[in-house]
Scaffold this motif. Sequence first.
Motif, short mmCIF file in Angstrom:
data_model
loop_
_atom_site.label_atom_id
_atom_site.label_comp_id
_atom_site.label_asym_id
_atom_site.label_seq_id
_atom_site.Cartn_x
_atom_site.Cartn_y
_atom_site.Cartn_z
N ALA B 51 2.55 30.97 55.60
CA ALA B 51 2.36 31.26 57.02
C ALA B 51 1.14 30.52 57.56
O ALA B 51 1.17 30.00 58.68
CB ALA B 51 2.19 32.77 57.22
N THR B 54 2.07 26.88 58.10
CA THR B 54 3.00 26.77 59.22
C THR B 54 2.26 26.88 60.54
O THR B 54 2.45 26.05 61.44
CB THR B 54 4.06 27.88 59.14
OG1 THR B 54 4.62 27.90 57.84
CG2 THR B 54 5.15 27.66 60.16
N LEU B 55 1.40 27.89 60.66
CA LEU B 55 0.75 28.12 61.95
C LEU B 55 -0.21 26.98 62.29
O LEU B 55 -0.30 26.56 63.45
CB LEU B 55 0.02 29.47 61.94
CG LEU B 55 -0.32 30.01 63.32
CD1 LEU B 55 0.94 30.12 64.16
CD2 LEU B 55 -1.00 31.34 63.23
N TYR B 188 16.74 31.42 57.16
CA TYR B 188 15.94 31.81 58.34
C TYR B 188 15.32 33.18 58.13
O TYR B 188 14.15 33.40 58.47
CB TYR B 188 16.82 31.88 59.59
CG TYR B 188 17.28 30.57 60.11
CD1 TYR B 188 16.58 29.95 61.15
CD2 TYR B 188 18.40 29.94 59.61
CE1 TYR B 188 17.01 28.74 61.66
CE2 TYR B 188 18.82 28.73 60.11
CZ TYR B 188 18.12 28.13 61.13
OH TYR B 188 18.53 26.95 61.63
N ALA B 192 11.34 33.71 58.08
CA ALA B 192 10.71 34.61 59.05
C ALA B 192 9.96 35.71 58.32
O ALA B 192 8.86 36.11 58.71
CB ALA B 192 11.75 35.21 59.98
N PHE B 195 6.76 34.28 56.96
CA PHE B 195 5.80 34.05 58.04
C PHE B 195 5.19 35.37 58.49
O PHE B 195 3.98 35.47 58.69
CB PHE B 195 6.46 33.33 59.21
CG PHE B 195 5.46 32.94 60.27
CD1 PHE B 195 4.73 31.77 60.14
CD2 PHE B 195 5.23 33.74 61.37
CE1 PHE B 195 3.79 31.41 61.08
CE2 PHE B 195 4.29 33.39 62.32
CZ PHE B 195 3.57 32.23 62.18
N ASN B 196 6.04 36.41 58.65
CA ASN B 196 5.53 37.71 59.09
C ASN B 196 4.56 38.29 58.07
O ASN B 196 3.55 38.89 58.44
CB ASN B 196 6.68 38.69 59.34
CG ASN B 196 7.44 38.33 60.59
OD1 ASN B 196 7.07 37.39 61.30
ND2 ASN B 196 8.51 39.03 60.85
N ILE B 226 2.16 36.18 68.98
CA ILE B 226 2.91 35.38 68.01
C ILE B 226 3.56 36.30 66.98
O ILE B 226 4.74 36.16 66.64
CB ILE B 226 1.98 34.35 67.32
CG1 ILE B 226 1.43 33.37 68.35
CG2 ILE B 226 2.71 33.61 66.20
CD1 ILE B 226 0.36 32.45 67.80
N THR B 230 7.57 36.70 66.25
CA THR B 230 8.23 36.40 64.99
C THR B 230 8.82 37.67 64.36
O THR B 230 9.78 37.59 63.60
CB THR B 230 7.28 35.72 64.00
OG1 THR B 230 6.14 36.54 63.81
CG2 THR B 230 6.85 34.37 64.52
N THR B 231 8.23 38.83 64.69
CA THR B 231 8.83 40.09 64.23
C THR B 231 10.20 40.27 64.87
O THR B 231 11.18 40.64 64.20
CB THR B 231 7.93 41.28 64.60
OG1 THR B 231 6.62 41.00 64.18
CG2 THR B 231 8.40 42.55 63.97
N PHE B 233 12.02 37.84 66.02
CA PHE B 233 12.89 36.80 65.48
C PHE B 233 13.47 37.23 64.13
O PHE B 233 14.66 37.07 63.86
CB PHE B 233 12.13 35.48 65.31
CG PHE B 233 12.95 34.39 64.70
CD1 PHE B 233 13.91 33.73 65.44
CD2 PHE B 233 12.80 34.03 63.37
CE1 PHE B 233 14.70 32.75 64.89
CE2 PHE B 233 13.58 33.04 62.80
CZ PHE B 233 14.53 32.40 63.56
N TRP B 234 12.61 37.81 63.27
CA TRP B 234 13.09 38.26 61.96
C TRP B 234 14.20 39.30 62.15
O TRP B 234 15.26 39.22 61.52
CB TRP B 234 11.96 38.85 61.12
CG TRP B 234 12.49 39.52 59.91
CD1 TRP B 234 12.95 38.92 58.78
CD2 TRP B 234 12.72 40.93 59.75
NE1 TRP B 234 13.44 39.87 57.91
CE2 TRP B 234 13.32 41.10 58.48
CE3 TRP B 234 12.48 42.05 60.54
CZ2 TRP B 234 13.66 42.35 57.99
CZ3 TRP B 234 12.84 43.29 60.05
CH2 TRP B 234 13.42 43.43 58.79
#
Lengths: 177, 366
Positions: B51, B54-55, B188, B192, B195-196, B226, B230-231, B233-234
């Motif tokens: 994460a 990525t960020l 995906y 996700a 990342f979370n 953010i 992304t939460t 999105f997951w």
Amino acid sequence: MTELCGIVAEFNTPEALTHAAAQLRRSGFRAFEAYTPYPVEGLDRIIRPGRNMLLPLLMFGAAILGAAWGYWIQYWDEALNYPLNVGGRPHNSWPAFMVGTFEFMLLVTVAAGFFGMLAASGLPKLYHPLFEARSFERASRDRFVLCVERADPRFDTDAIRRVFEEHGAQRIEEVRA
Amino acid sequence: MRSSLNWLALCAIALWAAGIAGTVIGAIIEPAAFLRAWLCSYLFWLGLPLAGVTLVLVHDLSGGDWMATARPTLAAAIMTMPLASLAGIAAFVGLNSLYVWTHPAAGLTNVFYLNSTDFFIRYGVFVVLWNVLAAYALWRREGAAPIAPGLSWLSGLGLVALALSVSFAAIDWILSLEPKFWSAIFAYTQAASWFNTGMAIVVLAIALLAWPAGERREHVGDLAKILLATTIFWAYVEFMQLLIIWEENLKTEIPWYLMRLNSAWKPAIYVSAGLGFVVPFLLLLWAPSKRNRAIIIIACVSIVVSRVAHTWLLVMPEFSSPTPFWLDAAAMVALGGAVVLLFAWALRSAHRLAAADGPIWRADYG
């Protein structure tokens, strides 16, 4: 066309307008409004500081109502009114209803936000005395306009003029209605 | 304040020691169970450096003032990459007991891809690539400034490489536990999820140790935005996978869900969805709560707990013989202690990048 409605000033830059608005607020004025060709960062918090809870709460309520409404339409149709056996799944199948529930929630929420915003801004309004001011003509193009309304309890023509001049107003007018 | 922090540090070290002891005992008495527990621990903690990288790469392309507050903590998260990426070795030495495709049944068509040699080659490529990207993400950047504009194409290329490698890693390590199951959106959901995991730990560290004052409070609000995005999105991709597989109701796919629904890990479904989406979503929805320290801490802890449960939910139900729970927890803590210690040490050495008002935390341990 005799009663004083407010005092309007035209500024060349958003910074000048922001500083003038901050000065007005510090001096205790409350009933003033800015008219700019595009959103100016931070200006809304100067003119209306504090938490504006009305619209968020309205939209949150609408979201819950919309989701419940959307789910109910599908549940009523599929489980109560016309039960169909689809692949042997239960009539009340929440995964299948989720997409419709979400879309309907979105529709109701956005509609509540849109119409709530119009109502809170007093729109649609076909006429405003401010339209008579010459300064206002370029407010939607390249000028930044600030208007202190007569309704302000501290309204004082000379004091307001001084603030406007201090911050480089290009034109100062009295608007009458 | 200081003595209570030392007391807290002492408890953390005791917990870590217990985790290591449990893991060692578990590895001796139940080697197969240890491998699964360690795989879960590895999969979970890898989210932190992934994460971070990525960020930082996204910020190179998008910019944003919030990086001024996030940079030191993100840099510390990226510093854990070597440890977090290499920790997989301890699980993959027992590849034969983890993955059924290592002794394939006749007729399995994907052995050209799923075989031990190619698996280790891919693992090596991922480790090298991610560590190179981690080094790149730490290089020539300070405060809110992204990489020099002339080099931003490298960040774009890095993001593409990262997205592809993370997808293949998720397929190799998790999806292949059930070699007959296939879900195109799975990469995906796992990306996700990673990342979370990392984002929640980074924001939690900022909220606990480097809570900014004044204007910089807005940066935390941006980071919370953010995290909220992304939460969502997951939850979206995870639900789409469920919806499609539930609608198809195919013999090759739906057992993957039934296996989890009918296992001892069923409660983990509710923990994963409830603490991974519902709670942080409702908490962070309202704008002022994104700048509220207590709410952010609760939301981040909630996400971290949900990711642990989610990782176990992905891996454990695939095995018929249950792993003792103490071993799962011990492996999670054993690797976690090492990663967090490295993270904390890197955070202290990243002081020169820290907020102007200075860190509020200087516990002496490690």
